[in-house]
Enzyme design. Sequence first.
Site, PDB file in Angstrom:
ATOM      1  CE1 TYR A 453      -4.031   2.024   0.267  1.00 20.11           C
ATOM      2  CE2 TYR A 453      -2.739   3.287   1.840  1.00 20.11           C
ATOM      3  CZ  TYR A 453      -3.840   3.169   1.026  1.00 20.11           C
ATOM      4  OH  TYR A 453      -4.757   4.194   0.971  1.00 20.11           O
ATOM      5  CB  SER A 533      -7.268   2.645  -2.859  1.00 21.33           C
ATOM      6  OG  SER A 533      -7.627   3.977  -2.631  1.00 21.33           O
ATOM      7  CG  ASP A 616     -14.394   4.261  -6.206  1.00 16.72           C
ATOM      8  OD1 ASP A 616     -14.446   5.107  -5.296  1.00 16.72           O
ATOM      9  OD2 ASP A 616     -13.418   3.503  -6.361  1.00 16.72           O
ATOM     10  CG  HIS A 651     -12.567   3.101  -2.908  1.00 17.94           C
ATOM     11  ND1 HIS A 651     -11.902   3.429  -4.074  1.00 17.94           N
ATOM     12  CD2 HIS A 651     -11.608   3.038  -1.951  1.00 17.94           C
ATOM     13  CE1 HIS A 651     -10.616   3.571  -3.834  1.00 17.94           C
ATOM     14  NE2 HIS A 651     -10.402   3.330  -2.548  1.00 17.94           N
TER      15      HIS A 651
END
Length: 679
Positions: A453, A533, A616, A651
Amino acid sequence: MEYPRSRVEEVSDELHGVAVADPYRWLEEGESAEVREWTEAQNTLTEAVLGQFPGRERIRERLTELLSVGTLTSPAVRKGRYFYQRREGEQNQPVLYWRQGSGGEDRVLVDPAVYEADGTAALDWWFPSPDGRLLAYGISHQGDEKSTLGIRVVETGEDREDRIPHTRFTSLAWLPDASGFYYTRYPEPGTVPRGEENYWKKVYYHALGTDWREDPVVFGEGRAREDMYGVDLSPDGRWLCVSVFQGWAKSEVYLLDRARTGAEFVPVVEGVEALFVPCAQNRFLYLLTNDGAPNYRIFRIDPERPARESWEEIVPEGPEVLEGLGVVGGHLVCNTLRRACSGLHLFTLDGAPVREVELPGPGTLFGWNGEWDGDELYYGYVSFTQPPTVFRHSVGSGATELWQQVEAPIDTDRFLTRQVTYPSRDGTEISMFLVHRKDLELDGERPTLLYGYGGFNVSLGPSFVRGAYLLLERGGVYAMANLRGGGEYGEAWHRDGMLERKQNVFDDCIAAAEYLIREGYTRPEKLALQGGSNGGLLVGAVITQRPDLFRAGVCQVPLLDMVRYHQFSIARLWIPEYGSADDPEQFQILHAYSPYHRIREGTAYPAMLITAAESDTRVDPLHARKFGARLQAANGSQHPILLRIETRAGHGAGKPLTKVIEEQTNVWSFLFQQLGIEP
């Protein structure tokens, strides 16, 4: 592979003297008939390619078993009533239950299934009143996270007439007598310029039984449209504390004395480049901050003398990262991070250490709760081999017992977790978790999935990744890297992976892949990269910078056009983390790593599965569409570039289990197909 036709336009912007080509800008128009037709054709191709994989149904069957492993939260306690969420079996959404007494009978309080037949309604957030009689809760639909606030009477399960729209990501603080509450709300469409409805959030007060349109603004008038607010109220109702978050590295704190007629908010801290997280109590305000302490420290403040010179440091910075703060049973409770694994500590209200609560092993805490004047501290625990488990700890006696746990149809004793370190490009030591069978042979042939991430101060700790057992049971390796930009090692770690240092995140991920290959776990033909994301940006950046390291990439709900990202949805909120192309210096940084702009004609790229969702409201699916079209046109390898845009989904938060199973079946069919795994 024959892809749907993606026409190319001669579109270019000159930004700060640089010509920036954007040949697929037409794909930004998600509502146009042409884009919808193009998207449908891409979905059809993806379904055809993944649907022909012979092991797809076996994957679906095992995934259904794995993803049916339930979820659980620790209970919020309110005067003898216990509120918690649980999902069991093939339920689409977690249900909110309440019980009278810790061992009482569960009663359904909010079941999202009653709102949408296909399971696409979700319970976004909930706040029980201090006396446990009422519940404020938010419901959204189709993954859009645009919550509508309702008030439910706990005893009867019936709703009051109070309903408040535009309460996405709300923060809420009840008055002690539950006659009203402070909360945050976005503006009504039409009251702000078109397209700015996702900004201009403010703090309001709502008295039960009144029209929400008449709710007075308590805080936020005249402030920046990107400011985000949190509210906290001392248990006696005297001190209202408002936090103002300006990105993920800076916040301000303001205090209002509700006992004084005509009182105004007083700044506790403002204009300081650091995070300040308050915990309002009756006699003191406790403040967790990284100001002058990258691993955080705690101050105690007399709310009647909130000036900085009167603050008292009671818990100094230490080697562990102080991650959270609360008051339970007349004690300070802090959760910490030590090498990306959780700890739980109790202190007196003066800051003297009392004890460290023993956890089952290296893992991650979730959702600890307790009353400020009670004795019970509830905390959730999870690891790579331990499904969600909740414990009850007595603050007074120090005794701990199991409260509830989730069972899983997995022989977790067959697997082990290792934590390794490796040097990144600049020599910084990065930690990484590796999960695999105990009898794994390091022959360089293990199919391996690397996950990362690296941003927004988000910490990745051990977690129960249900779908990963598909890979682990077949002798594969699951790797999770603690990249810079996260919060695993404090604020210095976060800042070393944001703005002008964002490339460090990608370098850390590249070095993780090189470590896995060098140490004999795998080879490029057996290695895949996954992220969503901000992690989708990671996948796009790393794949375009080092396509030779991977056979496949799974890029989910991603940011990929970093030159124009801030012009869509809520993305202006992320400028403090990424920067903006409107700034000449930040443009140079963004343009240099922007995955959409880094694609090069004729380069042999890995196979890619790029996913997004129509509803989203965080990351616009235009990123996936534009990147997918450009990569399909430029790819010099025979590996497929597949795009999947989900309908009636957002999302990721609140996605029903049926959609998760379908999505994960696609992901694992793709990975098995590309990494040569026998289903």
